[in-house]
Design an enzyme around this catalytic site. Structure first.
Site, PDB file in Angstrom:
ATOM      1  N   LYS A   1      26.877  25.811   3.966  1.00 33.52           N
ATOM      2  CA  LYS A   1      26.816  25.277   2.545  1.00 33.52           C
ATOM      3  C   LYS A   1      25.821  24.176   2.398  1.00 33.52           C
ATOM      4  CE  LYS A   1      31.025  27.359   0.732  1.00 33.52           C
ATOM      5  NZ  LYS A   1      32.474  27.231   0.546  1.00 33.52           N
TER       6      LYS A   1
ATOM      7  N   ARG B   1      35.995  29.836   7.915  1.00 34.25           N
ATOM      8  CA  ARG B   1      35.395  31.242   7.384  1.00 34.25           C
ATOM      9  C   ARG B   1      33.852  30.932   7.773  1.00 34.25           C
ATOM     10  NH1 ARG B   1      32.592  32.241   2.690  1.00 34.25           N
ATOM     11  NH2 ARG B   1      32.752  34.255   2.032  1.00 34.25           N
TER      12      ARG B   1
END
Ligand code: PMM
Length: 288
Positions: free
Chosen positions: A229, A267
């Site tokens: 991210k 994840r």
């Protein structure tokens, strides 16, 4: 067996996952043309299946299959198109003996994936996008990853305004948890996720990671999705900040720290390093 933080592991899942003795690693397969994190390289069905099997071979405990990009401003896809993208991948993975999670906002897609053998529904809207989702989760009885976000992919950036992000995300997750119970979802089905990057800026993401224990007090196992991210661009070498794939080492570092904080699963796009990271965390905490 409990999650590393002592909360009861979610059910129903295979014993091998319940007894792993460490934080689980969920590998990501985005069957989309436009995901920020992998640039759409797994959009073709055969390529997606091969990649998903590769993640399994690397030791992914779970493979999360999604057919709609969740990045801010991404164009929505119809549930029909989403199913066309993901179902062949779900079927191939189930056939190969993998534990499959379906990353979807749509109840009909969730149900079709569960019918094809998926054991987990991963809903980044926490049941707010599709009014049928929570009832579908209740009926199917599968594990439900309830992720926090505000608004939709179109509006979430402007909603990233908090006085105390951890307190507010915790309160909003508690509200959604109550909504799942009201819809008939059993508490043991639910895993909570702070939703890093979903109506959160970098400061918010770091605060949520640093204070995972406060979210853990909601009494449910946690999943953390930090992989590749944008906020990790702030810690990688200057010059690489804009390249999502250059964030894998930082992603694995977050996996180690989140595992040491006791989360149930991480994840990630790159499985091997995070698997080692969760093993390091397990060994580390076992010797405390
Ligand atoms: N992040 C993305 C997609 N799905 N699901 C959960 N539960 N948690 C997350 O943080 C999350 C998610 C966006 O990342 P991607 O585009 O790399 O899949």
């Amino acid at each position: 067996m409990s999650s590393p933080d002592g909360t009861a592991a979610p059910g129903p899942l295979p014993d091998a996952l319940r007894d792993a003795g460490r934080t689980l690693v969920m590998g990501v397969v985005n069957v989309t043309p436009d995901s920020f994190s992998d640039g759409g390289q797994w959009f073709d069905t055969d390529v997606a299946v091969a990649h998903a099997k590769h993640l399994l071979a690397q030791g992914a405990d779970i493979v999360d299959v999604g057919g709609e990009s969740t990045r801010p401003g991404a164009a929505p896809v119809t549930p029909e198109e989403e199913r066309r993208r993901i179902l062949p991948v779900v079927e191939a993975l189930v056939e190969a003996g993998g534990v499959v999670s379906v990353d979807t906002l749509h109840a009909a897609t969730a149900r079709a994936a569960v019918d094809a053998g998926a054991l987990i529904v991963n809903d980044v809207s926490g049941g707010t996008a599709d009014p049928e989702m929570l009832a579908t989760v209740a009926q199917t009885g599968v594990v439900y990853i309830l992720q926090h976000r505000r608004g939709t992919a179109a509006t979430m950036n402007e909603l990233a305004v908090y006085d105390d992000v951890v307190t507010e995300v915790r309160a909003e997750l508690a509200e959604r948890l109550a909504a799942t119970a009201a819809a008939g979802v059993r508490e043991e089905q639910v895993v909570l996720d702070p939703g890093l990057g979903f109506a959160k800026n970098a400061e918010h993401n770091w605060a949520l990671l640093a204070r995972l224990d406060e979210l853990g007090r909601l009494g449910r196992p946690l999943l953390v999705g930090a992989s590749r991210k944008r906020f990790l661009g702030g810690v990688v070498a200057p010059g690489l900040a804009d390249q999502p794939m250059a964030r894998d080492a930082a992603s694995a570092a977050v996996s180690a720290l989140a595992a040491a904080a006791g989360v149930w699963a991480v994840r990630v796009h790159e499985v091997t390093a995070s698997l080692d990271a969760t093993r390091v965390a397990a060994a580390w905490t076992a010797h405390r």
